[in-house]
Design an enzyme around this catalytic site. Sequence first.
Site, mmCIF file in Angstrom:
data_model
loop_
_atom_site.group_PDB
_atom_site.id
_atom_site.type_symbol
_atom_site.label_atom_id
_atom_site.label_comp_id
_atom_site.label_asym_id
_atom_site.label_seq_id
_atom_site.Cartn_x
_atom_site.Cartn_y
_atom_site.Cartn_z
ATOM 1 N N CYS A 244 -5.566 10.242 -0.873
ATOM 2 C CA CYS A 244 -6.082 8.917 -0.531
ATOM 3 C C CYS A 244 -7.500 8.822 -1.071
ATOM 4 C CB CYS A 244 -6.060 8.740 0.988
ATOM 5 S SG CYS A 244 -7.047 7.347 1.584
ATOM 6 N N SER B 205 -11.950 -1.514 2.352
ATOM 7 C CA SER B 205 -11.175 -0.486 3.041
ATOM 8 C C SER B 205 -11.412 -0.409 4.542
ATOM 9 C CB SER B 205 -11.494 0.881 2.435
ATOM 10 O OG SER B 205 -10.781 1.891 3.108
ATOM 11 N N ASN C 188 -11.530 -2.763 -2.991
ATOM 12 C CA ASN C 188 -10.837 -2.350 -1.775
ATOM 13 C C ASN C 188 -11.772 -2.506 -0.582
ATOM 14 O OD1 ASN C 188 -9.453 -1.102 0.292
ATOM 15 N ND2 ASN C 188 -9.421 0.924 -0.652
ATOM 16 N N SER D 297 0.817 -1.215 0.000
ATOM 17 C CA SER D 297 0.000 0.000 0.000
ATOM 18 C C SER D 297 0.850 1.264 0.000
ATOM 19 C CB SER D 297 -0.900 -0.014 1.246
ATOM 20 O OG SER D 297 -1.295 1.289 1.621
ATOM 21 N N GLY D 298 0.501 2.206 -0.863
ATOM 22 C CA GLY D 298 1.162 3.500 -0.852
ATOM 23 C C GLY D 298 0.885 4.266 0.426
ATOM 24 N N SER E 278 -11.028 2.296 5.918
ATOM 25 C CA SER E 278 -11.613 3.635 6.054
ATOM 26 C C SER E 278 -13.127 3.555 6.194
ATOM 27 C CB SER E 278 -11.251 4.496 4.837
ATOM 28 O OG SER E 278 -9.866 4.750 4.790
#
EC number: 4.1.3.1
Length: 576
Positions: free
Chosen positions: A213, A439, A437, A104-105, A441
């Site tokens: 992001c 995520s 994804n 992951s960046g 988040s």
Amino acid sequence: MAASFSVPSMIMEEEGRFEAEVAEVQTWWSSERFKLTRRPYTARDVVALRGHLKQGYASNEMAKKLWRTLKSHQANGTASRTFGALDPVQVTMMAKHLDTIYVSGWQCSSTHTSTNEPGPDLADYPYDTVPNKVEHLFFAQQYHDRKQREARMSMSREERAKTPFVDYLKPIIADGDTGFGGTTATVKLCKLFVERGAAGVHIEDQSSVTKKCGHMAGKVLVAVSEHINRLVAARLQFDVMGTETVLVARTDAVAATLIQSNIDSRDHQFILGVTNPSLRGKSLSSLLAEGMAVGNNGPALQAIEDQWLSSARLMTFSDAVVEALKRMNLSENEKSRRVNEWLNHARYENCLSNEQGRELAAKLGVTDLFWDWDLPRTREGFYRFQGSVTAAVVRGWAFAQIADLIWMETASPDLNECTQFAEGVKSKTPEVMLAYNLSPSFNWDASGMTDQQMMEFIPRIARLGYCWQFITLAGFHADALVVDTFAKDYARRGMLAYVERIQREERSNGVDTLAHQKWSGANYYDRYLKTVQGGISSTAAMGKGVTEEQFKETWTRPGAAGMGEGTSLVVAKSRM
């Protein structure tokens, strides 16, 4: 009379080798691997960009393995599930249970940049940051593979039969962000990824200068054509290097609110314009410039922008036409007929340009429509964009011509959005693979799903075609959770906290870091020492006196916490 020119044999040989290599590339491209890939360049272009020294890359073998893995999942309606790995410890633990690895960046940006300067995921770190992490993990994978082979070949056949084999060489898919600039930057980034060990790379359609992001606000898209250029640059570099690196195209079109340019007609239907005629000639950017000139800043400028936008009546051109048709002095039946005719011609899959839309609207009687997409442009010059799953589908169609997988970034784990996107993209490109994804988040507990539905989410959307699914930051969150809870307990209970929370849990779960010297490869390098010195070494790291021998024994532990006086607990032998 001009003298005749005799072509030296060396020149003919050079051309012959060139043409033979061109033929090899053409045969390679005609294989099953690339049957869906469309290239705007030729095999001659590729070979002309190659040098004479043919090179092979270990990442290419991993890319082929990744392709086989994903196609198998696609055929079975299942998914490769993985998450972002932080370090060699995580990547070796993941290898026992998962079939791909993600880099992951975001995790690199926050924990491991080339400059060691941490920060949020704005892709403002040096562009070798993520390739460096890929190399870090790929070297670890290869090392633990070598270490395991040495250990197994030191066992008897009976011992090997009882010892599970771990495939440490799991393909790595890495975060290429936006490609880190123009075409040459993307080319060089992809070259680094191949050299460092990436089996796959994803590139997103945000602007490289405003990249965020995927779960932050303020995302700015580039035109469809610009992102296609990025994907073509990546594919070209892989072709030049002779690799089958898997290319993933990500779109942030669902949540984006701005777009850099209106140059591509495929974007026109999603760009917003002003429909309030009283704002004619009064652009937002000029109004803000006037405000700054008289000393306004911060909240005052925001208030000016908010007031202007609230009066602008922003909408897409299609919505403006529908509204105008409904206002016409016609019978309800005629209004309905014209609206339906407009909507039929302006369907999103037709990707009408604004010019085509205006011509069609005029034929339906809408000749004096005020709609201006330049007036609401931001101070930076960006156009307003109406993000949606539909916009992501349109981009998915375009990107699928070059990329191997399509990924739509979303704001929540919405099954309806997943279904709409999958069905939309596959309506034109039915064989394309999809990525999702999962995520961190998302507030999964606020998603409305039950625990059972959460457990079924991955296989459910896998059946829709999402054959690669990943939790971008699970490595980061797992690391934080374990260390935070352990540090808190260690501060209170000292060594008992370590023994209960770490050592005993490693033992009971068969985690091989319990014997950390062995995990790190001390036995492996003892083999080197002994091999160099004729089979014996007095300085072997795992010789007599190494404390790790304690973990091979069965012993009793007196005075166990919570047990009566004089009792003891038998602790089972550790799994080495």
